[in-house]
Every structure is written in structure tokens, then in C-alpha cells.
Design a protein around this motif. Structure first.
Motif, PDB file in Angstrom:
ATOM      1  N   TYR A  15       0.846  -1.185   0.000  1.00 25.43           N
ATOM      2  CA  TYR A  15       0.000   0.000   0.000  1.00 25.43           C
ATOM      3  C   TYR A  15       0.892   1.249   0.000  1.00 25.43           C
ATOM      4  CZ  TYR A  15      -3.661   3.254   1.374  1.00 25.43           C
ATOM      5  OH  TYR A  15      -4.531   4.321   1.408  1.00 25.43           O
ATOM      6  N   PHE A  17       1.053   4.266   1.138  1.00 31.10           N
ATOM      7  CA  PHE A  17       1.495   5.010   2.325  1.00 31.10           C
ATOM      8  C   PHE A  17       2.316   4.135   3.280  1.00 31.10           C
ATOM      9  CE2 PHE A  17      -2.048   7.461   0.606  1.00 31.10           C
ATOM     10  CZ  PHE A  17      -1.370   8.649   0.385  1.00 31.10           C
ATOM     11  N   ILE A  41       1.315  11.733   3.748  1.00 32.26           N
ATOM     12  CA  ILE A  41      -0.072  11.262   3.921  1.00 32.26           C
ATOM     13  C   ILE A  41      -0.958  12.417   4.403  1.00 32.26           C
ATOM     14  CG2 ILE A  41       0.252  10.463   6.319  1.00 32.26           C
ATOM     15  CD1 ILE A  41      -1.537   8.000   5.439  1.00 32.26           C
ATOM     16  N   GLY A  42      -2.193  12.408   3.964  1.00 31.64           N
ATOM     17  CA  GLY A  42      -3.112  13.492   4.323  1.00 31.64           C
ATOM     18  C   GLY A  42      -3.659  13.329   5.718  1.00 31.64           C
ATOM     19  N   LYS A 109     -12.372   5.494   4.290  1.00 34.39           N
ATOM     20  CA  LYS A 109     -11.421   4.551   3.684  1.00 34.39           C
ATOM     21  C   LYS A 109     -12.040   3.152   3.667  1.00 34.39           C
ATOM     22  CE  LYS A 109      -6.764   2.700   3.936  1.00 34.39           C
ATOM     23  NZ  LYS A 109      -5.463   2.727   4.611  1.00 34.39           N
ATOM     24  N   TYR A 132      -6.871   7.610  -5.847  1.00 27.55           N
ATOM     25  CA  TYR A 132      -6.694   7.099  -4.479  1.00 27.55           C
ATOM     26  C   TYR A 132      -6.607   5.573  -4.575  1.00 27.55           C
ATOM     27  CZ  TYR A 132      -8.101   6.362   0.469  1.00 27.55           C
ATOM     28  OH  TYR A 132      -8.177   5.981   1.780  1.00 27.55           O
ATOM     29  N   ASN A 188      -8.456  13.807  -4.645  1.00 28.30           N
ATOM     30  CA  ASN A 188      -7.232  13.270  -4.091  1.00 28.30           C
ATOM     31  C   ASN A 188      -6.662  12.370  -5.195  1.00 28.30           C
ATOM     32  OD1 ASN A 188      -5.173  12.220  -2.597  1.00 28.30           O
ATOM     33  ND2 ASN A 188      -6.448  10.869  -1.353  1.00 28.30           N
ATOM     34  N   TYR A 219     -13.477  15.491   0.780  1.00 26.84           N
ATOM     35  CA  TYR A 219     -12.799  16.791   0.916  1.00 26.84           C
ATOM     36  C   TYR A 219     -13.734  17.973   0.661  1.00 26.84           C
ATOM     37  CZ  TYR A 219      -8.769  13.730   0.977  1.00 26.84           C
ATOM     38  OH  TYR A 219      -7.875  12.740   1.321  1.00 26.84           O
ATOM     39  N   LYS A 250     -11.229  14.793   7.475  1.00 30.57           N
ATOM     40  CA  LYS A 250     -10.532  15.934   6.901  1.00 30.57           C
ATOM     41  C   LYS A 250     -11.148  17.253   7.343  1.00 30.57           C
ATOM     42  CE  LYS A 250      -8.605  12.538   4.671  1.00 30.57           C
ATOM     43  NZ  LYS A 250      -7.237  12.074   4.675  1.00 30.57           N
ATOM     44  N   TYR A 343      -4.777  19.531  -1.081  1.00 28.71           N
ATOM     45  CA  TYR A 343      -3.622  18.915  -1.738  1.00 28.71           C
ATOM     46  C   TYR A 343      -3.060  19.818  -2.822  1.00 28.71           C
ATOM     47  CZ  TYR A 343      -4.991  14.629   0.638  1.00 28.71           C
ATOM     48  OH  TYR A 343      -5.305  13.700   1.593  1.00 28.71           O
ATOM     49  N   ARG A 384       2.714  15.016  -4.795  1.00 29.47           N
ATOM     50  CA  ARG A 384       1.661  15.624  -3.974  1.00 29.47           C
ATOM     51  C   ARG A 384       2.207  16.097  -2.633  1.00 29.47           C
ATOM     52  NH1 ARG A 384      -3.080  12.260  -1.126  1.00 29.47           N
ATOM     53  NH2 ARG A 384      -1.529  12.388   0.537  1.00 29.47           N
TER      54      ARG A 384
HETATM   55  C1  MLT Z   1      -4.167  10.351   1.628  1.00 33.25           C
HETATM   56  O1  MLT Z   1      -3.115  10.815   2.056  1.00 33.25           O
HETATM   57  O2  MLT Z   1      -4.365  10.134   0.437  1.00 33.25           O
HETATM   58  C2  MLT Z   1      -5.245  10.075   2.608  1.00 33.25           C
HETATM   59  O3  MLT Z   1      -4.930  10.552   3.857  1.00 33.25           O
HETATM   60  C3  MLT Z   1      -5.459   8.660   2.744  1.00 33.25           C
HETATM   61  C4  MLT Z   1      -6.737   8.371   3.430  1.00 33.25           C
HETATM   62  O4  MLT Z   1      -7.551   9.244   3.701  1.00 33.25           O
HETATM   63  O5  MLT Z   1      -6.916   7.187   3.681  1.00 33.25           O
END
Ligand code: MLT
Length: 404
Positions: A15, A17, A41-42, A109, A132, A188, A219, A250, A343, A384
Motif C-alpha cells: 500500500y 502510504f 499522507i493526508g 477509507k 486514491y 485526491n 474533501y 478531513k 492537496y 503531492r
Molecule cells: C491520503 O493521504 O491520500 C489520505 O490521507 C489517505 C486516506 O484518507 O486514507
């Protein structure tokens, strides 16, 4: 002999991240004196707001009393939260969504990975490219993707909808008609948005072809422009073709608290069957409901004080976004997103691949970002940065990047 789910063997790499986290861990161990700034990571960095904290505290206290203690939550969500969502996120925007069309969960998620379970294995999905990764990987696990095509980062049975700077990172409706279309706006990873008129075209397309749109609006709180829809149900006839995913991560900073929801209108029928009924069956069988304490915190997001505080959080992150956008532009970078989204999507300099730029940024500026190639083939050559960092760290990161 036990057999495994061989679809998992089709997954490409780990994965995204997790791969980044491993690389950063190795760098940190080798360079313990370096101060790393994480804009990868967001994940949010601001604490939960006072109204949320106070509702968490009082819900915890309720759990300490026999009279107010709660056991299993209703599997589809507490009425108080579903009604607050219906009233504030939908009715107030003119969307005719009822509380019982809302399914509360522990986050978008999981919902975005799980929703594919109610669809047959022989459906063809379409995704934006870049995307994503959860949408793709969950369909690979379910055996819906076909084989990985060597060296392309693609799968044989998935329709990829290119999102490039030429089309403003907003895909065209594909000529080969998919059964399921994943859309995420504000997007995203690119931070792009589409107008209500553009989204209406997707709704019309899906209704015309009997496809289903899975619309990830995680978002939406970051939208500033009037003509950008917050929900797909702002479009006419979306209730007969769209499922919407939402998150408290978020907007309200619930990444570690976990709360989200999925909307499936009762009118959404495919193959003669209500998708609402299927998801309700799936949810009640596999899920025991988000915790009472957390759902009370979710309810507090919709109080007057909660709304004001959430505006403050979103404003904080959008100040970061503006700072990153301007700082990168001043340093000569080509940048996108960051206006209606947290982002920033930048073109890597000097024709570096996105992973080369990742390493370069980590080693030279000690800043972590996310390589565009991790989101799909059309993400190659892009990178990003997230606006969810601490403001001072963000300023420091941009200053380091400007000196690179
Ligand atoms: C991201 O960085 O794309 C998100 O934080 C991932 C997520 O929300 O699972």
C-alpha cells in the motif's frame, strides 16, 4: 488444503502510504539528527476542537452510568447523528436525502474499500488516473481487475480515465462504458474540482448507461468556489445512479477518531435490486456500528459552535495550502490544486520521476511528500504535498524546498 484468495497475488507492491512510511523510517534511522517534515499522507495535525472534546467527555461520562450506558450501537448508525447529517449536509444544500439513507461507519477509507462487495465480480470499474489507491486495490482483491499488465501499473479489466493538465485533471466520460465509476472531488491526489454542470454530465451518463457512480466527497469542506458542488445529490437525478462517501477526518480532524458515512438513496436500483437494501444487509452482518462516544462527537460537528470551529480548522489548513502554492510558484514550480482542496499537485522539476523527486526531497530538504506514480501511471512526473501539516513546519518545508 487451505487455499488463499489468489486475487491478492495480483496486487502490485505494498500500500502506497506503507511504502512511504518504511522509506521514511529507514531514512530517520540512518539520519537521527535530521528534522523531518511530513507533508506526505493526508493526516491532520490540529487537535480536536473544544466542542468535540466536550461532547466526547460527556459521552464517556454517560458510559459510566447504568442509566445512560450504551452497548452495541444500532448497526446503521444512531438516529441523532443520521438526522444531523441529513439536515446539515443534505437538506440545507437542497438535497433530498433522508436520515435512513445514511449509513454511519468508521470512516470513508473502509467504506470506499468495502462498497464494491455489493456488486457482481463481472462488473467493469472505471477509475481516474491518478487515483486514491484503495478503489483499485479493493477491486483487485475482489477479483474484478483482471491481470496486472507488466510494466504499466495498470490492470487489464479496469478502465483508466486519464487526468492530465490538458484536461484540468478532470476526466472525460469514457467511450467504453463502465458499470461502476469511481469519482473523487475535490480530488485526491490532484486537488482538482469540477463544476456542478460538469458533474451533471456524469450523472446523466451513468443514468443513461445504468452505471453506478461511487462519489467520494471526503474533501467537500475545502470547497470555496460557488459553482463546485459539495454533494453529487445537488445534481438532478443523482439519486438513481450515485452512492456518496463522506468522512469526518478531513473537516473535523477525526483521522485518529474514525467516523464517516455512506449515502445510498432508496431509489438506487440495479439488476432489479435496491442497493440500499444490499448495503444495509452487508453493514448489519459485518459491522457493529461506530462507537456511541464517537457518534456523539460527530453530532457535535453540526452544532453551531462545532461548525464555527470546523471552519477554523479548514481555514488553518487552507492557509497552509495557499502558502505552499505561492511558495512553490515563486520557486519556479508548476503547481495545481490547493484552492478548493488541501492537496497541492506539482510537476517534478528537471524531468525527475516522482520517486526520484521523493528521494531528492527527503535527502536534500528532509521533507516527505507523496510520489504521483503511487496514484497511477498518469501521476508519473508529479508529486503531492498536503496542507494538513503544522503551519510553522509548512513554512519551514517551503523555505527548504526554495533553497534546493
Ligand atoms: C491520503 O493521504 O491520500 C489520505 O490521507 C489517505 C486516506 O484518507 O486514507
Amino acid at each position: 488444503m487451505t487455499k488463499i484468495n489468489k486475487n491478492y497475488l495480483e496486487l502490485q507492491g505494498s500500500y502506497l502510504f506503507s511504502t512511504i512510511a518504511k522509506k521514511v523510517k529507514a531514512f530517520t534511522e540512518a539520519n537521527p539528527e535530521k528534522k523531518i517534515i511530513r507533508l506526505g499522507i493526508g493526516d491532520v495535525t490540529r487537535p480536536l476542537t473544544p466542542t468535540i472534546i466536550s461532547s466526547l467527555h460527556s459521552a464517556v461520562d454517560e458510559m459510566a452510568n447504568k442509566e445512560t450506558f450504551r452497548g452495541y450501537a444500532p448497526d446503521l448508525g444512531y438516529e441523532f447523528l443520521r438526522s444531523a447529517i441529513a439536515a446539515n449536509d443534505y437538506k440545507m444544500r437542497g438535497c433530498d436525502i433522508e436520515a435512513d439513507e445514511i449509513f454511519v461507519s468508521d470512516g470513508a477509507k473502509c467504506d470506499s474499500g468495502n462498497i464494491q462487495e455489493i456488486f457482481g465480480e463481472d462488473n467493469v470499474i472505471a477509475v481516474c488516473d491518478p487515483v486514491y489507491p484503495v478503489y483499485v486495490d479493493s477491486n483487485v482483491m475482489a477479483g474484478r481487475s483482471g491481470k496486472a499488465i507488466e510494466g504499466t501499473g495498470k490492470y487489464s479489466n479496469i478502465i483508466y480515465m486519464p487526468c492530465t493538465k490538458e484536461n484540468g485533471f478532470a476526466p472525460e466520460c469514457p467511450t467504453e462504458v463502465p458499470d461502476i465509476i469511481y469519482l473523487c472531488f475535490p480530488n485526491n491526489p490532484t486537488g482538482a474540482t469540477i463544476t456542478k454542470t460538469e458533474l451533471q454530465k456524469w450523472v446523466d451518463y451513468a443514468n443513461e448507461h445504468d452505471s453506478v457512480i461511487i462519489y467520494d466527497a471526503a474533501y467537500e469542506a475545502y470547497i470555496k468556489d460557488e459553482d463546485v458542488p459539495h454533494s453529487i445529490y445537488e445534481c438532478d437525478n443523482a439519486k438513481t445512479c450515485a452512492i456518496e462517501l463522506r468522512s469526518f477526518s478531513k473537516n473535523a480532524g477525526f483521522t485518529g477518531v474514525r467516523l464517516g458515512f455512506t449515502v445510498i438513496p432508496k431509489e438506487l436500483v440495479r439488476d432489479g435490486v435496491s442497493l440500499h437494501t444490499l448495503w444495509a444487509r452487508r453493514h448489519s452482518t459485518k459491522y457493529n456500528g461506530a462507537p456511541y462516544i464517537i457518534q456523539r462527537a460527530g453530532e457535535a460537528v453540526y452544532s453551531d459552535a462545532g461548525k464555527e470551529e470546523i471552519k477554523g480548522l479548514v481555514g488553518y489548513y487552507m492557509t497552509n495550502a495557499s502558502y505552499i502554492l505561492k511558495g512553490l510558484k515563486d520557486a519556479g514550480y508548476e503547481v495545481y490544486g490547493g484552492v478548493n482542496a488541501p492537496y497541492i499537485w506539482l510537476k517534478t522539476p528537471n524531468n525527475m520521476t516522482s520517486w526520484e523527486f521523493f528521494d531528492h526531497l527527503l535527502e536534500t530538504a528532509n521533507v516527505v511528500g507523496t510520489p504521483g506514480a503511487g496514484f497511477g501511471p498518469n501521476g508519473e512526473g508529479y508529486f503531492r504535498l498536503t496542507a494538513f501539516g503544522d503551519y510553522n513546519d509548512t513554512v519551514e518545508a517551503i523555505s527548504r524546498i526554495q533553497k534546493m
